[in-house]
Design a protein around this motif. Structure first.
Motif, PDB file in Angstrom:
ATOM      1  N   LEU A 166      49.613  29.290  10.156  1.00  0.00           N
ATOM      2  CA  LEU A 166      48.807  28.286  10.831  1.00  0.00           C
ATOM      3  C   LEU A 166      47.340  28.692  10.764  1.00  0.00           C
ATOM      4  O   LEU A 166      46.971  29.773  11.219  1.00  0.00           O
ATOM      5  N   ASP A 167      46.519  27.839  10.191  1.00  0.00           N
ATOM      6  CA  ASP A 167      45.083  28.084  10.111  1.00  0.00           C
ATOM      7  C   ASP A 167      44.354  27.266  11.165  1.00  0.00           C
ATOM      8  O   ASP A 167      44.704  26.096  11.392  1.00  0.00           O
ATOM      9  N   PRO A 168      43.347  27.836  11.830  1.00  0.00           N
ATOM     10  CA  PRO A 168      42.582  27.064  12.819  1.00  0.00           C
ATOM     11  C   PRO A 168      42.059  25.754  12.227  1.00  0.00           C
ATOM     12  O   PRO A 168      41.571  25.718  11.093  1.00  0.00           O
ATOM     13  N   TRP A 169      42.136  24.679  13.025  1.00  0.00           N
ATOM     14  CA  TRP A 169      41.811  23.347  12.518  1.00  0.00           C
ATOM     15  C   TRP A 169      41.278  22.466  13.647  1.00  0.00           C
ATOM     16  O   TRP A 169      41.850  21.462  14.017  1.00  0.00           O
ATOM     17  N   GLY A 170      40.165  22.895  14.239  1.00  0.00           N
ATOM     18  CA  GLY A 170      39.613  22.175  15.374  1.00  0.00           C
ATOM     19  C   GLY A 170      39.997  22.850  16.677  1.00  0.00           C
ATOM     20  O   GLY A 170      40.630  23.909  16.705  1.00  0.00           O
ATOM     21  N   THR A 171      39.617  22.212  17.773  1.00  0.00           N
ATOM     22  CA  THR A 171      39.829  22.795  19.094  1.00  0.00           C
ATOM     23  C   THR A 171      41.315  22.873  19.432  1.00  0.00           C
ATOM     24  O   THR A 171      42.008  21.848  19.490  1.00  0.00           O
ATOM     25  N   ASP A 172      41.821  24.080  19.620  1.00  0.00           N
ATOM     26  CA  ASP A 172      43.223  24.330  19.981  1.00  0.00           C
ATOM     27  C   ASP A 172      44.190  23.635  19.025  1.00  0.00           C
ATOM     28  O   ASP A 172      45.279  23.199  19.417  1.00  0.00           O
ATOM     29  N   ALA A 173      43.780  23.528  17.771  1.00  0.00           N
ATOM     30  CA  ALA A 173      44.632  22.907  16.752  1.00  0.00           C
ATOM     31  C   ALA A 173      44.662  23.798  15.518  1.00  0.00           C
ATOM     32  O   ALA A 173      43.714  24.549  15.245  1.00  0.00           O
ATOM     33  N   GLU A 180      55.420  17.975   3.954  1.00  0.00           N
ATOM     34  CA  GLU A 180      54.052  17.516   4.172  1.00  0.00           C
ATOM     35  C   GLU A 180      53.398  18.404   5.226  1.00  0.00           C
ATOM     36  O   GLU A 180      53.979  18.657   6.288  1.00  0.00           O
ATOM     37  N   ASP A 181      52.186  18.862   4.952  1.00  0.00           N
ATOM     38  CA  ASP A 181      51.482  19.674   5.939  1.00  0.00           C
ATOM     39  C   ASP A 181      51.178  18.861   7.189  1.00  0.00           C
ATOM     40  O   ASP A 181      50.957  17.646   7.135  1.00  0.00           O
ATOM     41  N   ALA A 182      51.145  19.580   8.310  1.00  0.00           N
ATOM     42  CA  ALA A 182      50.921  18.961   9.613  1.00  0.00           C
ATOM     43  C   ALA A 182      49.772  19.629  10.329  1.00  0.00           C
ATOM     44  O   ALA A 182      49.495  20.818  10.125  1.00  0.00           O
ATOM     45  N   VAL A 183      49.106  18.863  11.188  1.00  0.00           N
ATOM     46  CA  VAL A 183      48.142  19.412  12.143  1.00  0.00           C
ATOM     47  C   VAL A 183      48.888  19.606  13.453  1.00  0.00           C
ATOM     48  O   VAL A 183      49.476  18.668  13.993  1.00  0.00           O
ATOM     49  N   VAL A 184      48.890  20.852  13.944  1.00  0.00           N
ATOM     50  CA  VAL A 184      49.636  21.231  15.149  1.00  0.00           C
ATOM     51  C   VAL A 184      48.629  21.422  16.279  1.00  0.00           C
ATOM     52  O   VAL A 184      47.777  22.314  16.215  1.00  0.00           O
ATOM     53  N   SER A 185      48.700  20.580  17.309  1.00  0.00           N
ATOM     54  CA  SER A 185      47.736  20.609  18.407  1.00  0.00           C
ATOM     55  C   SER A 185      48.399  21.126  19.679  1.00  0.00           C
ATOM     56  O   SER A 185      49.482  20.649  20.067  1.00  0.00           O
ATOM     57  N   PHE A 186      47.741  22.076  20.320  1.00  0.00           N
ATOM     58  CA  PHE A 186      48.251  22.671  21.555  1.00  0.00           C
ATOM     59  C   PHE A 186      47.483  22.099  22.746  1.00  0.00           C
ATOM     60  O   PHE A 186      46.240  22.102  22.766  1.00  0.00           O
TER      61      PHE A 186
END
Length: 531
Positions: free
Chosen positions: A472-479, A490-496
């Motif tokens: 998991l690579d950082p991708w925005g705030t807490d994502a 398919e790649d996904a954006v994982v948001s916490f």
């Protein structure tokens, strides 16, 4: 999974057919109709050249005339074995019409009724709303009007996972609707899985055995099997896709492996040759009658399966940019129904990873066509339209230019959104130490994911899909974004979601704007698991 809310793979043509920026020749009068052999050869050759398509198979069925069959190109890119009339393709969502026909046969046998409450036959059936559960009837399984969103639950079995048919039936109660029951159209696969379970419950044989013994064998579909798992031959079409960069759907063509799960067989499992599919078109045009005059189903059942139950789309009709835009399109029982060149078109398409296929009937003209392709590109739909136009004797239209323009526009849109190398990282970053994001999280219908810190980075595992394991690579705030192995998902954006220094939940969405709707990450809502 193609105008694809008709199968699984969206290819590149979804949503851009009426774009005003498309520019291509409109009409070219056909002085003298070419012989069928010449016409089909020319149509297919032009599409294969424009899309670098490895292989195609075509069937043309005309009442009172011999069936026309031909294979083109190679089964797998880089290999010499040709596509012939016995090469097997996964027909994907074209399988839905077989499941509808199986239920029609059981209705005729008095084992159930189209309007029976489903809980009469499957007491374990549950939707999220008990009122919907009590109203849900057998017909509702087949017509995409349940209120569930597009592709709901597909991530249970696309791509292959460790989930079962029983898991899919159980998951329904946790899937949340986006519209009222019977309030509109949203394509799904999961209710066809339930339909397969119902066929087993009422017939005493598995869906596979019912389809094989009650349909494939009587029709003489000797090459066909009801599931990829049962395919035991080398004469099989390969799978091809464009895996990027920047995302799947663009870039050079590559060979990929099949990834569908047998769980979805009742909605997408049949593998068949073009010779087989032609026999299916023939029995459809004959309203269920076999050449020996025996009937698989009655004319009344045929009419029921072709009667629209829900409106899919409506418009003012054809335009210069889309000369076959329908005034009204509906979904019947395993078939789309719409106007085409002033006639009723009965059709479906099917999309799997690496293959897209088409079946189409114009009963008033006594014709049917099938186009099977071994690529995710939207080539089969264009070939289908060109074949129908030729058979109906309408002026020729440049469908190659139309589909090339659609794909070009979609690819350009993807590159504009993501860049031509990799997607651009949004601003922001983690608000917590990486270790604070680690843990096990659970979604009620999908199952668990596990996030771990390792080597100064986060890594994610998907319990139902081990092939999705990724950094998991950082991708925005807490994502964070995944880095899945190309072709594995398919790649996904994982948001916490974070509150008071702790993770309270996890949501996801597909990274790519071209991601197939079956990657329904956006329907997931994970909560921490206390262990």
């Amino acid at each position: 999974m193609s105008g694809f809310v008709v199968g699984r793979r969206t290819a590149l043509a979804l949503g851009v057919g009426g774009a005003a920026s498309l520019a291509f020749p409109a009409w070219a009068q056909q002085a003298t109709p070419a012989p069928l052999d010449t016409a089909v050869d020319t149509i297919v050759a032009n599409f294969m050249r424009a899309f670098e398509t490895p292989g195609i198979a075509v069937a043309v069925v005309r009442k009172g005339q011999p069936v026309w069959l031909k294979g083109y190109g190679v089964r797998t890119m880089g290999r010499a074995a040709p596509v012939d009339v016995h090469t097997r393709f996964g027909i994907a969502s074209n399988s839905k019409a077989f499941t509808a026909a199986a239920l029609a046969m059981l209705v005729e046998e008095g084992k159930l009724g189209w309007d029976d409450r489903l809980t009469q036959h499957m007491p374990e059936f549950k939707m999220a709303d008990p009122a919907v559960t009590s109203l849900f009837n057998v017909r509702d399984l087949l017509v995409h009007r349940s209120g569930l969103p597009l592709g709901a639950g597909d991530l249970l079995y696309f791509p292959r996972s460790n989930r079962t048919v029983q898991d899919a039936v159980r998951a329904l109660q946790f899937l949340q609707p986006v519209r009222p029951f019977r309030g509109g159209y949203d394509y799904d696969n999961i209710l066809y899985i339930v339909a397969g379970a119902l066929i087993e419950a009422k017939s005493g044989m598995s869906w596979r055995d019912f389809i094989r013994t009650r349909m494939l064998e009587p029709l003489g579909m000797a090459d066909a099997v009801p599931s990829l798992e049962l395919l035991k031959t080398t004469n099989v079409a390969g799978r091809h896709a464009r895996l990027g960069p920047p995302v799947r759907g663009v870039g050079p063509m590559q060979v990929i492996e099949p990834d569908e799960s047998p769980v979805v067989d009742a909605g997408a499992g049949i593998n068949a040759s073009i010779a087989d599919v032609a026999k299916w078109l023939e029995v459809q045009l004959a309203l269920g009658a076999l050449p020996n005059c025996k009937k698989l189903w009655s004319a009344e059942s045929a009419a029921a399966m072709w009667s629209p139950q829900v409106v899919v789309a409506s418009s003012d009709g054809p335009t210069d940019l889309n000369p076959v835009r329908s005034i009204m399109q509906g979904y019947a029982l395993g078939w789309f129904v719409q106007d085409y060149r002033g006639r009723r078109l009965i059709s479906h398409s099917g999309g799997l990873s690496g293959q897209v296929t088409q079946t189409a009937l114009i009963p008033s003209a006594g014709i049917g066509v099938a186009v099977l392709s071994n690529t995710e590109d939207s080539v089969s739909g264009g070939i289908r339209n060109a074949l129908l136009d030729h058979l109906l004797g309408v002026p020729a239209y440049d469908w190659v230019a139309n589909y090339v323009a659609r794909n070009k526009l979609a690819a350009e849109s993807a590159v504009a959104a993501l860049g031509d190398g990799d997607a651009q990282r949004p601003a922001g970053g983690p608000s917590l130490p990486l270790a604070a994001y680690a843990g096990r999280y659970r979604d009620a219908w999908y199952g668990d994911i596990t996030v771990k810190e390792r080597g100064g980075a986060l890594h994610i595992d998907f319990a139902p899909h081990p092939q999705f394991a990724s950094r998991l690579d950082p991708w925005g705030t807490d994502a964070f974004r995944t880095r899945m192995t190309p072709g594995k998902g398919e790649d996904a954006v994982v948001s916490f979601a974070v509150a008071n220094g702790k993770v309270t939940g996890v949501t996801m969405k597909a990274l790519s704007p071209l991601a197939d709707f079956s990657y329904d990450y956006h329907h997931l809502a994970f909560v921490p698991v206390v262990e």
